[in-house]
Design an enzyme around this catalytic site. Structure first.
Site: not given
Ligand code: F6R
Length: 591
Positions: A2, A28, A98, A473, A492, A586
């Site tokens: 958050c 976030r 959290g 992606k 496979h 994110k």
């Molecule tokens: C995909 C993506 C997520 C992050 C994952 C880890 O585009 O952004 O798969 O890579 O949540 O995030 P970090 O790198 O911040 O630990």
């Protein structure tokens, strides 16, 4: 998961600071949002499900307030479940990041004691616990004691902030979830990311786990949560600027961040080599190195394991963050764990690092956010210097991580110069992919995929992790089911999925995988697949060809870019927001 921002000062908190900060933190979590301000003895709250509204909510402006963007864990995405949550008396408001693992028990106990709950969230228990812990006292010290006691009672990885409208202070405490304090002539701030404080704070301080921050108009104090001992604040100059946080003329952060990749790589080879040399040395000295990361970072880590094997003839293990705990038993004091994370906050990675630390292993971090939890936990950090990533999808940090690992492998091998050369070639290779001609070609490819439900992506060797990352992606932003496979796995079972017209992206660099991957492509074509070749050279098996530069072992750096761009174009064609795909956040700070 958050986003949190709070302010106490002399200015009006709502419009310029809280809402603007929340918009910057929306990456976030963006299921719902809310703000609370303290005015004339009452707390006023505005909150709702959905994205942050463009206009200010009809709240009185005030000099103390805080806001929250939510990524739902407990309780559906509703107005009631959005934060802030207020206690029964209306004196305290709470925002939380959290998961409170023991919230059911606490809620039951509070309800039996007569507290009324209006949401289904775990977070609301904090407001009622604080109400009980502080009682009628008007002394800020009593609230500090209350926060300490409540923090002791809740289980899990949590950060929360209490707005006390009587003492006119914010009180914050955290365990793993990030919090940063800020100050300037305008007043005192707290946020879950320094990004939210750009233009507001001149200096920042990262709160450590188990500290309680007390934020008043003229003073910010810090105490140890366990003992109540006052702590020293270590203020650092705020280095982020508005230029780092804006779109700078791009329509979306996703395309802005994809376009920044050549600069990220240039910075690495011109200014960033020294820390990579240190990483290579740690790997040289270790008895066993383990790369760990989640999502996109895990694919960078997997790429790293191939790079160390090919370039440095060194076996480096790879584990996904959430699986680490099932594989950690082999770690010793001589092991090195290299944790990869854009945010430095991913709970699965932090948990892995904690476990590794307990076993005495050395921790190195490849991290994009300085001051993040991982950065502070690590014995050694390589900062990616990719600049803030605000699109929920990770692009430039991925390329930076792979480039760091490639350089480290070359340094270990005694061929640093060759490694740098590959990065420079990769810069040119990415720039070519960002040209208008390449864009038109990619649009043709996107049109051939956009109406399909499935898309398959294959690669071998170094291109196998690229296939996995490319699939991620495309699927996470366009919602087209895209799946990456090791080319050899087709026969496979995977080939059963191929139907007439199914788009299949085939990575075919000019390396030892070429013949095998092209025969895999032929097998799919024979079953009706539309073959999209990503390769420096055309081949007759390709129905569509995405030309890429031949950059040798730099192919994972360059070849992922067409997939990033396809994902972006497909999202736009499907009328989706590329910066904020559904259900995602994110920083995944929950397990
Ligand atoms: C995909 C993506 C997520 C992050 C994952 C880890 O585009 O952004 O798969 O890579 O949540 O995030 P970090 O790198 O911040 O630990």
């Amino acid at each position: 998961m958050c986003g949190i921002i709070g302010y106490v000062g002399r200015e009006q908190a709502l419009g310029g600071m809280l809402l603007e900060g929340l918009r910057r933190l929306e990456y976030r979590g963006y299921d719902s949002w809310g703000v609370a301000v303290g005015q004339n003895g009452t707390i006023k709250v505005a909150k709702q499900a959905g994205r942050i509204i463009a206009t200010n909510p009809s709240l009185p402006d005030a000099t103390i307030g805080f806001g929250h963007t939510r990524w739902a864990t407990h309780g559906g995405v509703t107005d009631e479940n959005a934060h802030p949550h207020v206690d029964c008396t209306g004196r305290f408001a709470v925002i939380h990041n959290g998961i409170i693992e023991n919230f059911r028990k606490l809620r039951e106990r509070l309800q039996q004691a007569g507290h009324t709950f209006v949401s289904e969230t775990d977070s609301e228990v904090i407001a009622h616990l604080i109400e009980d812990a502080v009682g009628e006292s008007q002394d800020p010290d009593a609230v500090v004691q209350g926060v300490r006691a409540v923090f002791n009672e809740i289980r899990g990885l949590n950060a929360f902030i209490v707005l006390d409208n009587h003492t006119r202070h914010l009180f914050a405490v955290k365990n793993v979830s990030p919090l940063v304090l800020g100050r300037s002539e305008r007043g005192a701030f707290i946020a879950s990311d320094a990004l939210a404080l750009v233009d507001h704070a001149d200096e920042i301080h990262f709160v450590n786990d188990g500290q309680v921050a007390v934020i008043g108009q003229d003073q910010i104090q810090l105490f140890e949560q366990a003992t109540g001992e006052p702590q020293v604040l270590d203020w650092q100059e705020m280095t982020l600027t508005a230029g780092d946080t804006g779109l700078n003329g791009f329509p979306h952060f996703m395309i802005k961040e994809i376009s920044e990749q050549p600069d990220v790589l240039r910075r690495l080879v011109t200014d960033g080599i020294e820390p990579v040399r240190g990483l290579a040395e740690l790997i040289r000295e270790s008895y066993g190195t383990f790369l760990v990361g989640s999502g996109t970072s895990s694919y960078a880590a997997l790429t790293g394991s191939y790079l160390f094997s090919r370039i440095a003839r060194r076996h480096v293990n790879f584990t996904v963050g959430s699986e680490f705990k099932y594989q950690e038993h082999f770690l010793t004091e001589r092991s090195l764990v290299v944790a990869l994370s854009q945010s430095g906050e991913t709970a699965d990675v932090i948990e892995a690092v904690m476990a590794a630390k307990e076993r005495g292993a050395t921790i190195a971090a490849l991290v994009n956010v300085p001051g993040s939890t991982l950065d502070r936990m690590a014995d050694y950090s390589v900062h990616l210097n990719a600049g803030p990533e605000q699109c929920v999808l990770s692009t430039k940090a991925y390329v930076a991580k792979v480039a760091v690992l490639l350089l480290a492998a070359h340094i270990l091998n005694g061929s640093e110069h060759a490694g740098r050369e590959i990065i420079w070639q990769s810069v040119d290779g990415i720039e070519q992919l960002l040209s208008p001609i390449a864009n038109d070609n990619l649009l043709t490819v996107s049109r051939s995929i956009v109406d399909h439900d499935h898309c398959y992506i294959i690669g071998r060797g170094l291109s196998y992790p690229t296939a996995l990352e490319s699939a991620l992606k495309i699927k996470e932003v366009s919602y087209i089911h895209a799946e990456g496979f090791a080319g050899g796995e087709l026969k496979h079972g995977v080939i059963a999925l191929i139907d007439k017209g199914t788009p299949a992206i085939v990575f075919s660099p000019l390396d030892e995988t070429r013949d095998d991957i092209l025969s895999g492509a032929m097998e799919m074509k024979s079953r009706g697949a539309l073959i999209i070749g990503v390769s420096p050279e055309h081949d007759e098996v390709f129905d569509l060809h995405i030309p890429v530069s031949d950059v040798g072992d730099g192919s994972p750096i360059v070849n992922v870019v067409p997939a990033q761009l396809l994902g972006y174009q497909l999202a736009l064609m499907r009328d989706l927001d590329p910066d904020k795909p559904r259900n995602l956040a994110k920083s995944v700070t929950v397990k």
